[in-house]
Design an enzyme around this catalytic site. Sequence first.
Site, short mmCIF file in Angstrom:
data_model
loop_
_atom_site.label_atom_id
_atom_site.label_comp_id
_atom_site.label_asym_id
_atom_site.label_seq_id
_atom_site.Cartn_x
_atom_site.Cartn_y
_atom_site.Cartn_z
N ASP A 132 9.66 19.19 -52.41
CA ASP A 132 8.73 18.08 -52.12
C ASP A 132 8.56 17.79 -50.64
O ASP A 132 7.69 17.00 -50.27
CB ASP A 132 9.08 16.81 -52.91
CG ASP A 132 10.51 16.37 -52.72
OD1 ASP A 132 11.07 15.81 -53.66
OD2 ASP A 132 11.07 16.60 -51.64
N ASP A 156 10.45 30.97 -37.22
CA ASP A 156 10.59 32.38 -36.83
C ASP A 156 11.82 32.60 -35.96
O ASP A 156 12.14 33.74 -35.62
CB ASP A 156 9.35 32.85 -36.06
CG ASP A 156 9.16 32.08 -34.76
OD1 ASP A 156 9.08 30.83 -34.82
OD2 ASP A 156 9.11 32.71 -33.70
N LYS A 187 15.90 22.07 -31.47
CA LYS A 187 16.23 22.39 -32.87
C LYS A 187 17.47 23.26 -32.98
O LYS A 187 18.11 23.32 -34.03
CB LYS A 187 15.04 23.12 -33.53
CG LYS A 187 13.84 22.23 -33.80
CD LYS A 187 12.80 22.93 -34.66
CE LYS A 187 12.05 23.99 -33.90
NZ LYS A 187 10.98 24.63 -34.73
N ASP A 228 9.61 23.38 -56.78
CA ASP A 228 10.68 22.37 -56.77
C ASP A 228 10.89 21.75 -55.39
O ASP A 228 11.91 21.11 -55.14
CB ASP A 228 12.00 22.99 -57.25
CG ASP A 228 11.88 23.43 -58.71
OD1 ASP A 228 11.12 22.76 -59.45
OD2 ASP A 228 12.51 24.44 -59.08
MG LIG Z 1 8.66 29.32 -33.45
#
Ligand SMILES: [Mg+2]
Length: 226
Positions: free
Chosen positions: A16, A179, A154, A14
Amino acid sequence: MTTQVGKLHTDLDDIDTVMLDMDGTLLDLAYDNYMWLDYIPKAYARENDLDEEQARRALYERFMKLQGKLSWYCLDHWSEALKLDIEGLHREQNQRIGYLPGAQSFLEELASSQKRVLLVTNSHETTLQIKTEVTDIVAYFDEIYTSHAIGAAKEDQPFWEQLHAKESFDPARTVFIDDNLSVLNSARQFGLDNLLHVTQPDSTRAAVNDENFNGIQGVSELVARD
Ligand SMILES: [Mg+2]
């Protein structure tokens, strides 16, 4: 009767859009750990007449202050701050760069699927370039987003806001695999629910699970066995 197209795990049926971190998710973090915890401290010790332990301690302290910040991931920052040719040192050891077990097969399966595949990385452009020279990793992606190009790591919400402005992904049909727990928490805060934590980013170290996220030892688990 189910007809499986390709060999991707049904957990991805499910989905995409697949967003993937690079270091420790697709490429073995053993290289980066070796560079930053061993090879670069040794070079710093040589240049500054320190013993290796002193150099390691001095660098570790400086690394911790910037951990998770954009400049922590920036080779130019460290070249300037440590007065070392950090890019050259990385190239000297580029034979250590490699995929995590099964990661390349996973990317090949993804590439032959209909899914949109994005590289979403804090890696500095220079490091990405060096790793691409060895692995050709960029060939597997529809688009590549680096935090340096976006202007936020991020770990920070502006990264996700800007990524969403560029990609307009549907969080319900998107999976993000990384990770780094701080990064996963940041993605969750933004509204991504389909998150997978890679528990063994460095093939030379033991896996470490976290109770807050669904864990996979490696992305090879997302390729169905015959
Ligand atoms: Mg990483």
